[in-house]
Design an enzyme around this catalytic site. Structure first.
Site, PDB file in Angstrom:
ATOM      1  N   LYS A  79       0.660  -1.168   0.190  1.00  0.00           N
ATOM      2  CA  LYS A  79      -0.138  -0.078  -0.051  1.00  0.00           C
ATOM      3  C   LYS A  79       0.822   1.290  -0.014  1.00  0.00           C
ATOM      4  CE  LYS A  79      -1.808  -1.315   3.801  1.00  0.00           C
ATOM      5  NZ  LYS A  79      -1.458  -2.886   3.977  1.00  0.00           N
ATOM      6  N   HIS A 121       5.675   0.364   6.461  1.00  0.00           N
ATOM      7  CA  HIS A 121       5.555   0.501   5.016  1.00  0.00           C
ATOM      8  C   HIS A 121       7.078   0.986   4.552  1.00  0.00           C
ATOM      9  CE1 HIS A 121       1.178   1.971   5.214  1.00  0.00           C
ATOM     10  NE2 HIS A 121       1.244   0.604   5.395  1.00  0.00           N
ATOM     11  N   GLN A 180      -2.174  -2.306   7.852  1.00  0.00           N
ATOM     12  CA  GLN A 180      -2.758  -3.991   7.950  1.00  0.00           C
ATOM     13  C   GLN A 180      -3.719  -3.978   6.531  1.00  0.00           C
ATOM     14  OE1 GLN A 180      -3.030  -1.958  11.347  1.00  0.00           O
ATOM     15  NE2 GLN A 180      -1.093  -2.468  11.223  1.00  0.00           N
TER      16      GLN A 180
HETATM   17  P1  IMP Z   1      -0.890  -6.933  16.282  1.00  0.00           P
HETATM   18  O1  IMP Z   1      -1.638  -5.940  15.232  1.00  0.00           O
HETATM   19  O2  IMP Z   1       0.513  -6.871  16.836  1.00  0.00           O
HETATM   20  O3  IMP Z   1      -1.853  -7.304  17.441  1.00  0.00           O
HETATM   21  O4  IMP Z   1      -0.947  -8.366  15.406  1.00  0.00           O
HETATM   22  C1  IMP Z   1      -2.163  -9.033  15.113  1.00  0.00           C
HETATM   23  C2  IMP Z   1      -1.883  -9.762  13.898  1.00  0.00           C
HETATM   24  O5  IMP Z   1      -1.884  -8.866  12.822  1.00  0.00           O
HETATM   25  C3  IMP Z   1      -0.704 -10.638  13.845  1.00  0.00           C
HETATM   26  O6  IMP Z   1      -0.965 -11.793  13.003  1.00  0.00           O
HETATM   27  C4  IMP Z   1       0.322  -9.897  13.110  1.00  0.00           C
HETATM   28  O7  IMP Z   1       1.200 -10.550  12.587  1.00  0.00           O
HETATM   29  C5  IMP Z   1      -0.601  -9.103  12.204  1.00  0.00           C
HETATM   30  N1  IMP Z   1      -0.219  -7.734  11.721  1.00  0.00           N
HETATM   31  C6  IMP Z   1      -0.261  -6.460  12.626  1.00  0.00           C
HETATM   32  N2  IMP Z   1       0.241  -5.525  11.894  1.00  0.00           N
HETATM   33  C7  IMP Z   1       0.565  -6.041  10.590  1.00  0.00           C
HETATM   34  C8  IMP Z   1       1.129  -5.521   9.275  1.00  0.00           C
HETATM   35  O8  IMP Z   1       1.475  -4.456   9.155  1.00  0.00           O
HETATM   36  N3  IMP Z   1       1.147  -6.109   8.098  1.00  0.00           N
HETATM   37  C9  IMP Z   1       1.194  -7.585   8.406  1.00  0.00           C
HETATM   38  N4  IMP Z   1       0.560  -8.304   9.509  1.00  0.00           N
HETATM   39  C10 IMP Z   1       0.312  -7.465  10.691  1.00  0.00           C
END
Ligand code: IMP
Length: 431
Positions: free
Chosen positions: A16, A41, A225
């Site tokens: 993105k 990013h 995300q």
């Molecule tokens: P959290 O956002 O750290 O709580 O993680 C929750 C889930 O979202 C996990 O599986 C992370 O690997 C995934 N995740 C969080 N941020 C990203 C991102 O920017 N890219 C890819 N996966 C993400």
């Protein structure tokens, strides 16, 4: 008064930042609306690689104003560092160019410690969080005792709230998770320092965006995300704690729906995921290594934030169609087409099979993917290196056919494809 929203249609990491960087050339304001420094990013400009976790990547264009919206959770340590890094790279970051919502929530070391302790305690049920304190910060927000950016404006009250916050989480860390407590006064000292640095940037960004839109300025909302990590609409519970989908842009910036002009869905040409959770089209072995890369290149499939190798697989057309629907995507961009060069045959998941039945859509949404087996369509690949291609007609016929098939599956046009990590490596798709 055009508002364009860029969202990820997969599990994040769709590229993105690339498209935001491209579209920011025409935008006046670029705004992040969800998540925190769990995002990463990467933008490549003129051989320089920028890694941004909080500040919208569009800020690299000197004419833009960068906004951090109220839907975000902000770790001030990361933000202050990012401001310094950008300044060191020659990007001008001033309170006129960077605006932070007074209502965005703060992430503290206590949130991070709690995130890590909770994740450990989940044992085999781990979500694979980034450990950045995202879940605990949003939990505090929902529980109505979070710390907000506006708290940094009144240092005496802030110190009191922060002491109480860290002391409370210390109790949980010690009593529930048998983890070490944090030094309350050290956190207070550290955050007092950040407060003085960040105060000039704090603003009512909702009002500023509204006024800018009324004046006909262009706003680009940049999601972090992806759809399948959305708290409500993703592969729950293997999700993040925010709203990366298009609706999150409105809530997370304090805007109504009227200004929305386009919802640009970004999808990688194949599927990737970091962390745990269902992934029907996941591949292993040689094909996985081929799609993931070795980690030598900045664009290989290793997390920008955590460095973890990403799980990889074939493009899932069922999930893509779902993402197009729940976001109201008006156009798609497909990234990383160059990575598919050299694969003799491509697989594209067009439906799921369950109990002898073929399903075109998900009966209970993406939280219940386990029982499904992907139904693949095989398409011829292409051998040519496409990284130097800049015109649609110059792409190999098989690459064009792959794009057209995705359009057909999703019912929305693919407007652009990327063929490499540089700003210039984008091909506009002829309708
Ligand atoms: P959290 O956002 O750290 O709580 O993680 C929750 C889930 O979202 C996990 O599986 C992370 O690997 C995934 N995740 C969080 N941020 C990203 C991102 O920017 N890219 C890819 N996966 C993400």
């Amino acid at each position: 008064m055009p508002l364009d929203i860029v969202i990820g249609t997969q599990w994040g990491d769709e590229g993105k930042g690339r498209i935001v960087d491209l579209l920011a050339a025409q935008a006046d304001l670029v705004a992040r609306y969800n998540g925190g420094d769990n995002a990463g990013h990467t933008v490549n400009v003129g051989g320089h690689t920028f890694r941004l976790h909080l500040i919208p990547s569009g800020i690299i264009h000197p004419h833009t104003i960068g906004i951090l919206g109220n839907g975000m959770v902000i770790n001030p340590a990361t933000l202050v560092q990012e401001i310094e890094n950008l300044k060191a790279a020659g990007v001008s970051i001033t309170p006129e160019r960077l605006r932070i919502s007074f209502a965005a929530h703060l992430i503290t070391p206590a949130h991070r410690a709690l995130d890590q302790a909770q994740e450990q305690a989940r044992g085999s049920g781990q979500i694979g969080t980034t450990g950045r304190g995202i879940g605990p910060a949003y939990t505090d927000k929902a529980a109505r005792h979070g710390l907000r950016m506006e708290d940094l404006l009144d240092l005496d009250t802030f110190r009191e709230k922060l002491e109480h916050h860290v002391a409370t989480i210390n109790t949980w860390l010690m009593r529930i998770y048998e983890a070490d407590p944090l030094d309350v006064q050290a956190v207070v000292r550290e955050y007092t320092h950040y407060a003085t640095q960040l105060q000039p940037y704090i603003a009512d960004v909702g009002m500023e965006l509204h006024q800018a839109l009324r004046l006909g300025k262009q706003v680009l909302a940049e999601g972090a995300q992806g759809t399948l990590l959305d708290l409500d609409l993703g592969t729950y519970p293997y999700v993040t704690s925010s709203t990366p989908t298009a609706a999150g842009a409105l809530l997370g910036l304090g805007l109504g729906i009227v200004p929305v002009r386009a919802v640009i869905g970004v999808t990688k040409a194949f599927q990737t995921r970091v962390g745990a959770g269902p992934f029907p089209t996941e591949v292993f072995g040689k094909t996985a290594e081929r799609l993931r890369g070795t980690g030598k290149n900045p664009w290989d499939e290793f997390g920008t934030t955590t460095g973890r190798p990403r799980r990889v697989g074939w493009l899932d057309g069922v999930l893509l169609r779902y993402a197009v629907r729940v976001n109201g995507v008006t156009e798609l961009m497909i990234t990383k087409m160059d990575i598919l060069s050299g694969l003799p045959t491509l697989r594209l998941c067009i439906a799921y099979r369950y109990n002898g039945h073929t399903l075109q859509d998900l009966p209970l949404g993406p939280a219940h993917l386990e029982p499904f087996e992907p139904v693949y369509e095989e398409l011829p690949g292409w051998m040519e290196d496409v990284t130097t291609v800049r015109r649609w007609d110059d792409l190999p016929a098989a690459a064009r056919a792959y794009v057209r098939r995705i359009e057909e599956l999703c019912g929305v046009p693919v407007r652009r494809v990327s063929v490499g990590p540089e700003r210039s490596q984008v091909v506009e798709v002829t309708p």
